[in-house]
Write an enzyme that holds these catalytic residues in place. Structure first.
Site, PDB file in Angstrom:
ATOM      1  N   LYS A   1       3.245 -14.782   4.878  1.00 49.89           N
ATOM      2  CA  LYS A   1       3.537 -13.363   5.029  1.00 49.89           C
ATOM      3  C   LYS A   1       4.953 -13.071   4.546  1.00 49.89           C
ATOM      4  CE  LYS A   1      -0.209 -11.603   6.918  1.00 49.89           C
ATOM      5  NZ  LYS A   1      -0.929 -10.441   6.354  1.00 49.89           N
TER       6      LYS A   1
ATOM      7  N   ASP B   1       1.504 -12.795   0.928  1.00 50.33           N
ATOM      8  CA  ASP B   1       0.848 -11.533   1.277  1.00 50.33           C
ATOM      9  C   ASP B   1       1.905 -10.540   1.727  1.00 50.33           C
ATOM     10  OD1 ASP B   1      -0.786  -9.484   2.087  1.00 50.33           O
ATOM     11  OD2 ASP B   1      -1.733 -10.580   3.728  1.00 50.33           O
TER      12      ASP B   1
ATOM     13  N   GLU C   1      -0.591 -11.272  -2.900  1.00 50.29           N
ATOM     14  CA  GLU C   1      -1.630 -10.450  -2.285  1.00 50.29           C
ATOM     15  C   GLU C   1      -1.066  -9.091  -1.894  1.00 50.29           C
ATOM     16  OE1 GLU C   1      -4.521 -10.512   1.660  1.00 50.29           O
ATOM     17  OE2 GLU C   1      -3.994 -12.409   0.687  1.00 50.29           O
TER      18      GLU C   1
ATOM     19  N   ASP D   1      -6.226  -6.531  -1.394  1.00 55.48           N
ATOM     20  CA  ASP D   1      -6.840  -6.593  -0.066  1.00 55.48           C
ATOM     21  C   ASP D   1      -7.024  -5.174   0.458  1.00 55.48           C
ATOM     22  OD1 ASP D   1      -7.582  -6.932   2.583  1.00 55.48           O
ATOM     23  OD2 ASP D   1      -5.687  -7.791   3.222  1.00 55.48           O
TER      24      ASP D   1
ATOM     25  N   LYS E   1     -12.890  -8.873   3.383  1.00 54.23           N
ATOM     26  CA  LYS E   1     -12.956  -9.157   4.814  1.00 54.23           C
ATOM     27  C   LYS E   1     -14.215  -8.528   5.387  1.00 54.23           C
ATOM     28  CE  LYS E   1      -7.949  -9.552   5.151  1.00 54.23           C
ATOM     29  NZ  LYS E   1      -6.676  -9.086   5.754  1.00 54.23           N
TER      30      LYS E   1
END
Length: 327
Positions: free
Chosen positions: A110, A138, A165, A188, A212
């Protein structure tokens, strides 16, 4: 279509609401609340993040109903490689976190979180890179195009990245950034929070699609979207409990092709889960049904006021579901 019969009274009769303590702060929270549905076909998870309003959260409820009342897709593979997930922690905590993902050869880190600097992101990524050969980051849409371009240079100064991401929030920004940098871009939020989940692919704004299960409405809905995408797909969790992770593994096991490690190892972020967490073997998990432990459901049960909050939320989302499906 939403599998039936899944009447509102039936859903509420089958409901369990739990609060899962987390090992480290993730997405700004230290406890993850989810509602679980014990259905005739299995268990489903409704875990839309608390800030999501009913129009967005309804897809997550559809996913829970799909798992609890529907049937899973055929399994094409029995082994799903997973990535480790590293929150925005100091570099000193990285080895302990990675140890929870035995055998994982890919890690997602992250970055771009509030209160973090690019320099601290670089330090964290380099700490991970020293232990894991393949690193992806991400940003959750946290950068402008210029900031993302600068970050791409800084984050690859000491080694490559598998991909960035969701470095920027919008499809237009992703497309512009993709023209400016050589690091691959994964989408995403630009897929799961969009009215048209295929727009980012049609715009040529991504090299990888992160899908997801819950935000897209369930395993079958995800597979339908994946079939229309001509770029590699990565299946990832939405900070799911063991029940939601099982749905993600089912989706990953059903894909015709799977080129990248999947973000389905996040169960290690919880102190306790509703079922014994699956332990990766050589960096991979096997798709399997999950049945929560009754003792854990009782021990992790949410407070009465929080249970009522989730009941009210389901009541608000349920009519939106069936209106969408045409029922």
């Amino acid at each position: 279509m939403i599998p039936g019969p899944a009447t509102l009274p039936d859903l509420l009769d089958r409901l369990h609401v739990v609060a899962l303590p987390m090992r480290v702060r993730f997405r700004g929270i230290t406890t993850r609340e989810v509602a679980l549905i014990e259905g005739p076909s299995g268990w489903g998870e409704f875990g839309a993040f608390l800030e999501y309003q009913p129009p967005e959260a309804a897809a997550w409820l559809a996913s829970a109903i799909d798992a609890a009342y529907g049937q899973p897709p055929p399994v094409r593979r029995g082994r799903i490689p997973i990535n480790a997930t590293v929150p925005a922690v100091p570099p000193a905590q990285v080895p302990e976190l990675l140890a929870r993902f035995p055998g994982a050869r890919t890690a997602k880190v992250k970055v771009a979180e509030p209160g973090q600097t690019l320099a601290s992101d670089v330090e964290r990524v380099n700490a991970v890179r020293a232990l894991v050969p393949t690193v992806r980051v991400d940003a959750n849409g946290g950068w402008s195009v210029d900031q993302a371009a600068q970050a791409a240079v800084a984050l690859t100064a000491d080694g490559p990245l598998e991909y960035l991401e969701q470095p920027c929030a919008t499809v237009g920004e992703l497309a512009e950034l993709r023209r400016r940098i050589e690091v691959p871009i994964a989408a995403d939020e630009a897929i799961r929070k969009a009215e048209d989940p295929l727009a980012v692919v049609r715009a040529g704004a991504a090299d990888v699609a992160v899908l997801k299960v819950a935000p897209l409405g369930g395993v079958w809905a995800l597979l339908d979207i994946a079939a229309q995408i001509d770029i590699p797909v990565v299946i990832s969790s939405a900070l799911d409990s063991a029940v939601g992770i099982a749905a993600g593994l089912s989706a990953a096991a059903a894909l015709p092709q799977l080129q990248h490690a999947c973000g389905l190892g996040t169960g290690g972020l919880f102190v306790e889960d509703v079922a014994e967490p699956a332990i990766p073997v050589d960096g991979a998990l096997a798709p399997q049904r999950v049945v929560p432990d009754p003792a854990r459901l009782r021990a992790l049960g949410a407070a009465p006021d929080r249970r009522q909050w989730w009941i009210d939320r389901i009541k608000a989302c349920y009519p939106l579901l069936y209106r969408r499906s045409g029922d």
